[in-house]
Motif scaffolding. Structure first.
Motif, PDB file in Angstrom:
ATOM      1  N   TYR A 356       0.856  -1.183   0.000  1.00 11.86           N
ATOM      2  CA  TYR A 356       0.000   0.000   0.000  1.00 11.86           C
ATOM      3  C   TYR A 356       0.896   1.239   0.000  1.00 11.86           C
ATOM      4  CZ  TYR A 356      -3.406  -3.435   1.700  1.00 11.86           C
ATOM      5  OH  TYR A 356      -4.210  -4.537   1.850  1.00 11.86           O
ATOM      6  N   GLY A 357       0.496   2.245  -0.759  1.00  6.43           N
ATOM      7  CA  GLY A 357       1.282   3.466  -0.777  1.00  6.43           C
ATOM      8  C   GLY A 357       0.641   4.539  -1.633  1.00  6.43           C
ATOM      9  N   VAL A 358       1.349   5.665  -1.747  1.00  7.26           N
ATOM     10  CA  VAL A 358       0.896   6.797  -2.554  1.00  7.26           C
ATOM     11  C   VAL A 358       1.577   6.729  -3.911  1.00  7.26           C
ATOM     12  CG1 VAL A 358       0.816   9.299  -2.754  1.00  7.26           C
ATOM     13  CG2 VAL A 358       0.509   8.225  -0.518  1.00  7.26           C
ATOM     14  N   ASP A 359       0.782   6.720  -4.969  1.00  2.00           N
ATOM     15  CA  ASP A 359       1.288   6.629  -6.331  1.00  2.00           C
ATOM     16  C   ASP A 359       1.408   8.018  -6.935  1.00  2.00           C
ATOM     17  OD1 ASP A 359       1.919   5.704  -8.936  1.00  2.00           O
ATOM     18  OD2 ASP A 359      -0.198   5.798  -9.492  1.00  2.00           O
ATOM     19  N   GLY A 360       2.624   8.395  -7.316  1.00  2.00           N
ATOM     20  CA  GLY A 360       2.785   9.643  -8.053  1.00  2.00           C
ATOM     21  C   GLY A 360       3.578  10.707  -7.322  1.00  2.00           C
ATOM     22  N   HIS A 361       3.887  11.744  -8.086  1.00  2.00           N
ATOM     23  CA  HIS A 361       4.712  12.848  -7.610  1.00  2.00           C
ATOM     24  C   HIS A 361       3.935  13.791  -6.708  1.00  2.00           C
ATOM     25  CE1 HIS A 361       6.990  16.627  -7.859  1.00  2.00           C
ATOM     26  NE2 HIS A 361       8.045  15.890  -8.133  1.00  2.00           N
ATOM     27  N   GLY A 362       2.621  13.914  -6.966  1.00  2.00           N
ATOM     28  CA  GLY A 362       1.770  14.790  -6.159  1.00  2.00           C
ATOM     29  C   GLY A 362       2.063  16.266  -6.407  1.00  2.00           C
ATOM     30  N   PRO A 363       1.332  17.159  -5.692  1.00  2.00           N
ATOM     31  CA  PRO A 363       0.284  16.802  -4.729  1.00  2.00           C
ATOM     32  C   PRO A 363      -1.030  16.360  -5.376  1.00  2.00           C
ATOM     33  CG  PRO A 363       0.456  19.169  -4.866  1.00  2.00           C
ATOM     34  CD  PRO A 363       1.567  18.624  -5.720  1.00  2.00           C
ATOM     35  N   ALA A 364      -1.318  16.803  -6.616  1.00  2.00           N
ATOM     36  CA  ALA A 364      -2.539  16.349  -7.282  1.00  2.00           C
ATOM     37  C   ALA A 364      -2.263  15.036  -8.003  1.00  2.00           C
ATOM     38  CB  ALA A 364      -3.016  17.402  -8.276  1.00  2.00           C
ATOM     39  N   ASN A 365      -3.318  14.272  -8.221  1.00  2.00           N
ATOM     40  CA  ASN A 365      -3.221  12.990  -8.921  1.00  2.00           C
ATOM     41  C   ASN A 365      -2.180  12.086  -8.265  1.00  2.00           C
ATOM     42  OD1 ASN A 365      -3.828  11.036 -10.830  1.00  2.00           O
ATOM     43  ND2 ASN A 365      -2.314  11.804 -12.283  1.00  2.00           N
TER      44      ASN A 365
END
Length: 483
Positions: A356-365
């Motif tokens: 489980y984790g955060v996908d992407g550079h962020g902060p949006a999408n």
């Protein structure tokens, strides 16, 4: 025959030692005998309420290492709050300066590392009330070329007697935990000529027995070094090509033998870097695996995640994620690779066969994602938008923010998520769907990038920039103890 083998071994060691001559051995200072300092209330501190007593059956631990006691964001603490009160308030808070370093917690002492004006400062605070035991400071002149904070990025680490801090310009210190006395110090930039880096020095060191291991990235090598934790003297160095990343080294056992895993790869032309699997006793690289996006403006920033004899690597600039199997001969098999979960500088967590984790550079999408460890198959992705009410000149307005570049701790049968904009959320991690158990909002600030630290049922959260409500940067302590 045995004598010949010993002679050859000694010859090889002597050759190796010639490659790691210490450019400047630091001076070691003796600890001055003095009574332990008492904690005194400082002007930057606000105390609200004492914490609840610990449940007698609660399991607790110190937070001495990056990503917690097991270096994988999994906590063994128990008897924490099942749900948040209507408004979760801190029990104390203290103003802090610039920087993104998480705090260390040991023996009811919190180690805060930050920058105020032109000094990097180490403070030792009482864990339950924030009062200061001591403060140590030294000058620093770093200016972030991208306009982010000018303070340290690396969490202090503690062995129970000494504290080790690595500043944004590469100044390394060993301090005595009880007194704050400086034992030894090094300027790694001057000693080793560090390569240029996008955001300064940012990989937290690793303590492995008597060694302090650092993702260094010196020009022409070494890329990784180990110092004697008591003297600061160089013990070994390895790798020449790959530069320092923002991923902290991790130690783990593979088939009952201890190794250090370093995910290298910072600023370089052409871009290069990858995984080094190192034998800590002598610094031998037993596995070297390239894994890095081709873009110049890319970095490797998520620490390796080791699960049995498998290593998960992830980055968010193009290469994505990959799962390696380490064989009995310390070779590697690629089990799978994909771009379903591309972490930036958070490290994915593992629970019951799923990542489980955060996908992407962020902060949006930058959605939360679940993938199956065995296959890499995506199970779900979800990007919640959580409300924040902020007072403006025209009255109160409600904004909605995603978790963005948040952090996760698996604890007490659930997952504690701290979102980039100050949300604190209990999640039920499961492969079927996103399940939110409870949520509160701590403060409306944009750069809540530091991993929270959990110890003795208390959660320490860094607000790293001025809030949308004009609150100033601070360290806040929240009582998560269950009655």
């Amino acid at each position: 025959m045995k004598l010949l083998y010993i002679i050859l071994m000694l010859f090889c060691i002597s050759l190796y030692a010639q490659e790691v001559i210490d450019p400047k051995i630091p001076k070691v200072y003796e600890i001055k005998k003095a009574a332990d300092r008492k904690a005194i209330k400082q002007t930057e501190l606000t105390i609200y309420n004492p914490p609840k007593p610990l449940n007698p059956e609660a399991r607790t631990h110190d937070w001495k290492k990056f990503l917690g006691p097991t270096q994988n964001a999994i906590s063994t603490e128990t008897h924490l709050l099942k749900s948040f009160p209507k408004s979760l308030k801190p029990i104390w808070e203290v103003r802090k300066g610039q920087g993104y370093a998480s705090v260390a917690v040991v023996d009811r002492r919190v180690i805060l590392f930050h920058r105020v004006r032109d000094q990097e400062i180490v403070e030792c605070l009482h864990s339950e009330n924030g009062k200061r035991f001591w403060k140590y400071a030294y000058p620093v002149d770093y200016r972030d070329r991208y306009g982010f904070g000018n303070g340290p990025r690396c969490q202090p680490i503690v062995d129970g007697e000494y504290i080790y801090t690595l500043g944004v310009k590469g100044k390394l210190h060993c301090l005595h935990l009880r007194s704050g006395q400086m034992i030894w110090q090094r300027d790694l930039d001057k000693d080793f000529t560090l390569r240029s880096s996008f955001f300064g020095v940012g990989a937290t060191p690793l303590l492995e027995k008597d060694l302090l291991i650092i993702n260094l990235g010196a020009e022409g090598g070494p890329s990784v070094v180990a110092f004697d934790k008591r003297t600061g003297k160089l013990v070994w160095g390895c790798e020449k090509q790959w530069g320092a990343s923002y991923a902290s080294p991790i130690s783990a056992n593979i088939r009952s033998e201890k190794y250090v895993f370093v995910f290298t790869g910072g600023e370089s032309r052409p871009s290069h870097g990858g995984l080094l699997m190192i034998r800590p006793i002598d610094g031998k690289v037993v596995l070297r695996f390239p894994w890095r996006a081709r873009r110049y403006t890319s970095v490797n920033a998520s620490s390796p995640l080791i699960i049995d004899n498998r290593v998960y690597l992830s980055e968010c600039y193009g290469a994505g994620g990959i799962l390696l199997e380490i064989t009995a001969q310390n070779k590697h098999n690629i089990l799978w690779k994909n771009r379903a979960l591309q972490t930036h500088f958070m490290t994915a967590v593992h629970k019951n066969g799923y990542l489980y984790g955060v996908d992407g550079h962020g902060p949006a999408n930058a959605p939360l994602v679940c993938i199956e460890l065995k296959s890499g198959k995506e199970k779900w992705r979800h990007e919640p938008k959580w409300p924040v009410e902020i007072a403006t000149k025209r009255g109160k307005r409600t904004f909605h923010f995603p978790p963005a570049l948040g952090s996760m701790i698996v604890v007490d049968g659930r997952c504690l998520l701290l979102g980039q904009y100050g949300h604190l959320v209990w999640l039920d991690l499961n492969p079927n769907k996103y399940v939110e158990l409870d949520r509160t909002h701590l403060f409306p600030a944009r750069e809540t990038w530091s991993m929270p630290s959990l110890s003795q049922g208390l959660l320490y959260v860094c607000q790293n920039d001025r809030g949308l409500d004009q609150s100033k940067p601070r360290l806040l302590c929240y009582d998560l103890r269950q009655k």
